[in-house]
Design an enzyme around this catalytic site. Structure first.
Site, PDB file in Angstrom:
ATOM      1  N   SER A   1      -2.303  -9.736   4.745  1.00  0.00           N
ATOM      2  CA  SER A   1      -2.652  -8.756   3.717  1.00  0.00           C
ATOM      3  C   SER A   1      -2.963  -9.442   2.392  1.00  0.00           C
ATOM      4  O   SER A   1      -2.180 -10.260   1.907  1.00  0.00           O
ATOM      5  CB  SER A   1      -1.501  -7.768   3.511  1.00  0.00           C
ATOM      6  OG  SER A   1      -1.317  -6.977   4.656  1.00  0.00           O
TER       7      SER A   1
ATOM      8  N   HIS B   1       0.435  -3.372  -1.922  1.00  0.00           N
ATOM      9  CA  HIS B   1       1.663  -3.304  -1.124  1.00  0.00           C
ATOM     10  C   HIS B   1       2.326  -4.671  -0.946  1.00  0.00           C
ATOM     11  O   HIS B   1       3.499  -4.744  -0.576  1.00  0.00           O
ATOM     12  CB  HIS B   1       1.408  -2.647   0.234  1.00  0.00           C
ATOM     13  CG  HIS B   1       0.688  -3.497   1.234  1.00  0.00           C
ATOM     14  ND1 HIS B   1      -0.667  -3.405   1.467  1.00  0.00           N
ATOM     15  CD2 HIS B   1       1.142  -4.452   2.084  1.00  0.00           C
ATOM     16  CE1 HIS B   1      -1.005  -4.248   2.424  1.00  0.00           C
ATOM     17  NE2 HIS B   1       0.078  -4.903   2.818  1.00  0.00           N
TER      18      HIS B   1
ATOM     19  N   ASP C   1      -4.992   0.083  -3.040  1.00  0.00           N
ATOM     20  CA  ASP C   1      -4.160  -0.994  -2.501  1.00  0.00           C
ATOM     21  C   ASP C   1      -4.615  -2.362  -2.990  1.00  0.00           C
ATOM     22  O   ASP C   1      -4.716  -3.312  -2.218  1.00  0.00           O
ATOM     23  CB  ASP C   1      -4.146  -0.957  -0.971  1.00  0.00           C
ATOM     24  CG  ASP C   1      -3.013  -1.797  -0.383  1.00  0.00           C
ATOM     25  OD1 ASP C   1      -2.019  -2.025  -1.087  1.00  0.00           O
ATOM     26  OD2 ASP C   1      -3.146  -2.246   0.781  1.00  0.00           O
TER      27      ASP C   1
END
Length: 391
Positions: free
Chosen positions: A243, A130, A160
């Site tokens: 992230s 993402h 992911d």
């Protein structure tokens, strides 16, 4: 004796006698002390504050001059040693959209990444899918002010994860992967990343809150669960921009790739990372092939919980004891499911002996079969049967 007159000294009306010199000196000392006290008492607040400041300064100067001063010594704890080992391998990632040749590009996002390999002229970085999804251009900041163009080698939406490649000449440190299967509840966990997109190299510390948590994932945004991610739960602060960064253990080894957090006003300290043992085979596939090849049954299915009571009884003919499973709505021709003898309205309840209650659980079981044979338990016309799928 005469009368008292303010215009004259009162002393002239007192009897004259010889004074004791000692008594005179004592009177002078008393007067001086009282005068000094009065002066202090009637000082303004500013003046008194100034006096206090001067007194403090004088006291400080006296202390400093009378006691030896030693140079401060940096304390090396287990945490700082772990951070020192891993810090340089964690990088900032910046994404852009637009056409650089014509209208130019605009920075649209930021995240983190972990340099895990250096080979030949290149260095390889793992981050989240993402973070780089939809980007026309990606840059990696390997040190303060030094950004390099990155190529997205491969990306996987379900797990992911994504792998990038950059020029390796500016890379001096590579992360060491740890064994996430050996994590224990409550052990230290340290998150390193680029929160908010400009705080590169930020470090937060917490503990392992859960070694093996499963959370639902909606990959296409339709409100339906598409996948179940196996994650590490931690209370180390994971903020936007973290992230793709590293979750490390006390030995400085990367045990997880930070991926998400629960962001609600009433929730604090619930963050998730993809376990290293789950990530490693995905990273290898992405680096080598640019994608993850997963087997498919060739069926369209729905959760049994979506079927109404009449359909359960009259169409599926399920016994009351069967409350969980997935219903086959359609079987593709020449698919593995057809070859295994599966048909429309069969209800799959187990895979390799493990209960199946949702579409996401079935997908995960198939993907984790890794191309091996798989035993499927299902109900047809109210009777339990078993078949084997060969990938």
């Amino acid at each position: 004796m005469g009368y008292y007159d303010d215009s004259e000294s009162k002393e002239q009306y007192l009897p004259q006698k010889k004074r004791n010199p000692f008594f005179t000196v004592l009177i002078m000392i008393i007067v001086a002390v009282v005068s000094s006290a009065a002066t202090v008492f009637f000082m303004t607040s500013d003046e008194f504050g100034l006096l206090e400041d001067r007194a403090s300064t004088a006291s400080s100067q006296t202390t400093t001059s009378s006691l030896p001063v030693k140079n401060a010594v940096a304390v090396k704890s287990d945490t700082t040693k772990a951070v020192d080992k891993a810090l340089e391998s964690v990088v900032g990632i910046y994404t852009y959209q637009g056409n650089q040749l014509f209208e130019g590009t605009t920075e649209t996002g930021a995240g983190s990444g972990v340099i895990y390999k250096k080979s030949g002229n290149y260095a390889y970085i793992v981050t989240n899918h993402h973070v780089v999804e939809g980007a026309s251009q990606v840059e990696v900041q390997v040190s303060e002010g030094t950004r390099l163009q990155a190529k997205v080698i491969g990306s996987d939406e379900l797990t992911d994860l994504a792998v990038l490649r950059i020029d390796g000449s500016k890379v001096n440190s590579v992360a060491e992967f740890g064994d996430s299967s050996k994590l224990t509840l409550g052990e230290p966990a340290i998150a390193i990343g680029n929160p908010l997109g400009f705080l590169e190299g930020s470090v937060t510390e917490g503990i392992i809150s859960s070694t093996n948590r499963t959370i639902p994932v909606d990959t296409n945004g339709d409100g339906q669960e598409d996948w179940q991610s196996e994650v590490i739960q931690t209370d180390a602060s994971i903020n936007p921009g973290n992230s793709g960064g590293a979750l490390i253990n006390i030995d400085g080894q990367v045990i997880g790739i930070n991926s998400s957090k629960i962001a609600q006003d009433e929730v604090e300290g619930i963050g998730f990372a993809i376990p290293m043992n789950v990530a490693k085979p995905i990273i290898e596939d992405l680096e080598q092939d640019g994608k993850v090849d997963r087997p498919t049954l060739g069926v369209r299915i729905a959760d049994l919980s979506q079927v109404n009571p009449v359909g359960r009884t009259e169409t599926l003919k399920l016994p009351d004891s069967v409350q969980e499973g997935v219903v086959i709505i359609e079987v593709e021709g020449s698919s593995l499911a057809e070859k295994a003898g599966l048909k429309q309205y069969d209800v799959i309840t187990k895979v390799n002996g493990d209960k199946i209650s949702s579409d996401a659980e079935l997908r995960r079981s198939i993907y984790e079969s890794n191309g091996k044979k798989m035993s499927i338990t299902y109900y047809r016309n109210g009777k339990e049967q078993t078949t084997t799928v060969s990938f």
